[in-house]
Every structure is written in structure tokens, then in C-alpha cells.
Design a protein around this motif. Structure first.
Motif, mmCIF file in Angstrom:
data_model
loop_
_atom_site.group_PDB
_atom_site.id
_atom_site.type_symbol
_atom_site.label_atom_id
_atom_site.label_comp_id
_atom_site.label_asym_id
_atom_site.label_seq_id
_atom_site.Cartn_x
_atom_site.Cartn_y
_atom_site.Cartn_z
ATOM 1 N N THR A 1 -10.673 12.638 68.255
ATOM 2 C CA THR A 1 -11.560 13.660 68.798
ATOM 3 C C THR A 1 -10.848 14.993 69.009
ATOM 4 O OG1 THR A 1 -11.086 12.828 71.015
ATOM 5 C CG2 THR A 1 -13.064 12.022 69.929
ATOM 6 N N ASP A 2 -9.588 14.933 69.444
ATOM 7 C CA ASP A 2 -8.898 16.185 69.752
ATOM 8 C C ASP A 2 -8.186 16.783 68.538
ATOM 9 O OD1 ASP A 2 -6.348 14.323 71.615
ATOM 10 O OD2 ASP A 2 -6.710 14.486 69.459
ATOM 11 N N GLY A 3 -7.977 15.962 67.520
ATOM 12 C CA GLY A 3 -7.307 16.464 66.327
ATOM 13 C C GLY A 3 -5.834 16.767 66.544
ATOM 14 N N ASN A 4 -5.302 16.310 67.686
ATOM 15 C CA ASN A 4 -3.873 16.531 67.915
ATOM 16 C C ASN A 4 -3.055 15.795 66.861
ATOM 17 O OD1 ASN A 4 -4.334 18.099 70.160
ATOM 18 N ND2 ASN A 4 -4.022 16.458 71.618
ATOM 19 N N THR A 5 -1.926 16.371 66.527
ATOM 20 C CA THR A 5 -1.058 15.765 65.522
ATOM 21 C C THR A 5 0.270 15.348 66.136
ATOM 22 O OG1 THR A 5 -0.173 17.910 64.839
ATOM 23 C CG2 THR A 5 -2.121 17.098 63.680
ATOM 24 N N TYR A 6 0.835 14.300 65.557
ATOM 25 C CA TYR A 6 2.096 13.749 66.042
ATOM 26 C C TYR A 6 2.948 13.419 64.815
ATOM 27 C CZ TYR A 6 -0.977 13.063 70.026
ATOM 28 O OH TYR A 6 -1.881 13.263 71.037
ATOM 29 N N HIS A 7 4.232 13.673 64.942
ATOM 30 C CA HIS A 7 5.159 13.370 63.862
ATOM 31 C C HIS A 7 6.393 12.682 64.418
ATOM 32 C CE1 HIS A 7 2.808 15.763 61.006
ATOM 33 N NE2 HIS A 7 2.668 16.645 61.977
ATOM 34 N N ALA A 8 6.837 11.661 63.742
ATOM 35 C CA ALA A 8 8.063 10.992 64.147
ATOM 36 C C ALA A 8 9.242 11.956 64.065
ATOM 37 C CB ALA A 8 8.311 9.783 63.256
ATOM 38 N N ASP A 9 10.229 11.741 64.905
ATOM 39 C CA ASP A 9 11.387 12.629 64.899
ATOM 40 C C ASP A 9 12.051 12.679 63.530
ATOM 41 O OD1 ASP A 9 12.687 12.088 68.303
ATOM 42 O OD2 ASP A 9 10.965 13.226 67.528
ATOM 43 N N SER A 10 11.972 11.594 62.786
ATOM 44 C CA SER A 10 12.634 11.533 61.478
ATOM 45 C C SER A 10 12.019 12.489 60.460
ATOM 46 C CB SER A 10 12.591 10.101 60.942
ATOM 47 O OG SER A 10 11.248 9.651 60.829
ATOM 48 N N ASP A 20 -9.400 17.140 56.531
ATOM 49 C CA ASP A 20 -10.514 17.920 56.006
ATOM 50 C C ASP A 20 -11.765 17.050 56.125
ATOM 51 O OD1 ASP A 20 -12.470 19.239 54.508
ATOM 52 O OD2 ASP A 20 -11.026 19.989 53.035
ATOM 53 N N ASN A 21 -12.525 17.293 57.185
ATOM 54 C CA ASN A 21 -13.690 16.440 57.437
ATOM 55 C C ASN A 21 -14.750 16.571 56.349
ATOM 56 O OD1 ASN A 21 -12.565 15.452 59.802
ATOM 57 N ND2 ASN A 21 -13.514 17.030 61.061
ATOM 58 N N ALA A 22 -14.863 17.754 55.766
ATOM 59 C CA ALA A 22 -15.867 17.950 54.719
ATOM 60 C C ALA A 22 -15.568 17.076 53.499
ATOM 61 C CB ALA A 22 -15.914 19.414 54.308
ATOM 62 N N LYS A 23 -14.286 16.825 53.267
ATOM 63 C CA LYS A 23 -13.893 15.990 52.136
ATOM 64 C C LYS A 23 -13.601 14.552 52.559
ATOM 65 C CE LYS A 23 -12.003 19.776 49.375
ATOM 66 N NZ LYS A 23 -10.826 20.305 48.655
ATOM 67 N N ASN A 24 -13.752 14.282 53.858
ATOM 68 C CA ASN A 24 -13.485 12.934 54.371
ATOM 69 C C ASN A 24 -12.091 12.458 53.967
ATOM 70 O OD1 ASN A 24 -14.689 11.031 56.079
ATOM 71 N ND2 ASN A 24 -15.386 9.754 54.394
ATOM 72 N N THR A 25 -11.130 13.362 54.118
ATOM 73 C CA THR A 25 -9.772 13.125 53.615
ATOM 74 C C THR A 25 -8.736 13.607 54.628
ATOM 75 O OG1 THR A 25 -10.504 13.353 51.316
ATOM 76 C CG2 THR A 25 -8.146 13.638 51.735
ATOM 77 N N VAL A 26 -7.653 12.860 54.731
ATOM 78 C CA VAL A 26 -6.487 13.261 55.520
ATOM 79 C C VAL A 26 -5.328 13.485 54.556
ATOM 80 C CG1 VAL A 26 -4.777 12.431 57.179
ATOM 81 C CG2 VAL A 26 -7.199 12.161 57.670
ATOM 82 N N SER A 45 -13.912 6.151 51.992
ATOM 83 C CA SER A 45 -15.269 5.904 51.478
ATOM 84 C C SER A 45 -15.899 4.780 52.291
ATOM 85 C CB SER A 45 -15.249 5.536 49.992
ATOM 86 O OG SER A 45 -14.482 4.378 49.778
ATOM 87 N N GLY A 46 -17.192 4.876 52.476
ATOM 88 C CA GLY A 46 -17.915 3.850 53.222
ATOM 89 C C GLY A 46 -17.912 4.045 54.723
ATOM 90 N N PHE A 47 -17.209 5.051 55.212
ATOM 91 C CA PHE A 47 -17.216 5.353 56.644
ATOM 92 C C PHE A 47 -16.756 6.792 56.834
ATOM 93 C CE2 PHE A 47 -12.668 5.321 57.789
ATOM 94 C CZ PHE A 47 -12.113 4.770 56.650
ATOM 95 N N THR A 48 -16.951 7.307 58.048
ATOM 96 C CA THR A 48 -16.583 8.687 58.359
ATOM 97 C C THR A 48 -15.188 8.717 58.955
ATOM 98 O OG1 THR A 48 -18.888 9.266 58.744
ATOM 99 C CG2 THR A 48 -17.227 10.759 59.622
ATOM 100 N N LEU A 49 -14.297 9.421 58.289
ATOM 101 C CA LEU A 49 -12.884 9.407 58.653
ATOM 102 C C LEU A 49 -12.645 9.964 60.054
ATOM 103 C CD1 LEU A 49 -10.398 8.449 57.071
ATOM 104 C CD2 LEU A 49 -9.990 10.815 56.432
ATOM 105 N N ASP A 50 -13.389 10.994 60.458
ATOM 106 C CA ASP A 50 -13.072 11.619 61.744
ATOM 107 C C ASP A 50 -13.615 10.840 62.936
ATOM 108 O OD1 ASP A 50 -15.477 14.402 61.812
ATOM 109 O OD2 ASP A 50 -15.724 12.243 61.558
#
Length: 130
Positions: free
Chosen positions: A54-63, A73-79, A25-30
Motif C-alpha cells: 500500500t505504501d510503495g516503500n522500497t527496501y534493499h539488502a545491504d549487499s 508500474d501498476n498500469a503494466k502490472n509489473t515490478v 497475470s491472473g491477479f493485480t500485482l499492487d
């Protein structure tokens, strides 16, 4: 008010699933990369996942690779952080945070910082126990 609010934490048995939400809230997440970090009692903070600005690439730790999925979800401003096949070692407080970029090296996620906005959520407790 500029803030991130996590929700969706709870207690599950090993092998269970949870989905964490990080609402801005108060800013744009993307406009930012968004990272998920966690901290277990007596342990250092650990990077879990990150989604690029900008690219929306995702990264996950090996664990958590193959078990956790980060999405936006940019429409909901939520990750979101979808967590499956949870293990007792996943027990921690999970935080989402804005970042300038996703930093992923040697199978680990690091907080880069240096952006024009640094906002951490209040944390969501995840407990995995039988």
C-alpha cells in the motif's frame, strides 16, 4: 492463470547493468508486496529487494543497496529490478514473489508469507563474469 513471469536475465561483465521484469497475470500485482530473492549455486536463498503493497516503500539488502532499485508500474502490472554496477557475487537465479508485507531487519530482506496468495516466478538467471 495466476503466475509471475520474470524476464531480462542474461550475462554481463562486472560493472554492467541489467533490468529484470516481473509481470503478473491472473491477479493485480499492487494488491501485494513484491520481493526479489536470489539463489546462487550451493548457497541459500537471499532476499534482495522488496516493494510494499500500500505504501510503495522500497527496501534493499545491504549487499545491493545503492546498486539495485526496485520499482512498480501498476498500469503494466509489473515490478522491475534495476541492477547497476553488477559484481560477480551477484550471479544467481533471481525470483520475484508475492508477499503479505516487506520484512527488513538488520540489512536483510526476509520472506514473510501468510498472505492469501503465494506465487513465485520461474526465475531469471543473471551471470556476471569477465
Amino acid at each position: 492463470q495466476v503466475q509471475l513471469v520474470e524476464s531480462g536475465g542474461g550475462s554481463v561483465q562486472p560493472g554492467g547493468s541489467l533490468r529484470l521484469s516481473c509481470a503478473a497475470s491472473g491477479f493485480t500485482l499492487d494488491d501485494y508486496a513484491i520481493g526479489w530473492f536470489r539463489q546462487a549455486p550451493g548457497k541459500e536463498r537471499e532476499g534482495v529487494s522488496c516493494i510494499g503493497r500500500t505504501d510503495g516503500n522500497t527496501y534493499h539488502a545491504d549487499s545491493v543497496k545503492g546498486r539495485f532499485t526496485i520499482s512498480r508500474d501498476n498500469a503494466k502490472n509489473t515490478v522491475y529490478l534495476e541492477m547497476n554496477n553488477l559484481l560477480p557475487e551477484d550471479t544467481a537465479v533471481y525470483y520475484c514473489v508475492t508477499d503479505s508485507t516487506c520484512t527488513f531487519h538488520y540489512g536483510r530482506i526476509f520472506y514473510q508469507g501468510g498472505g492469501n496468495l503465494e506465487v513465485w516466478g520461474q526465475g531469471a538467471l543473471v551471470t556476471v563474469s569477465s
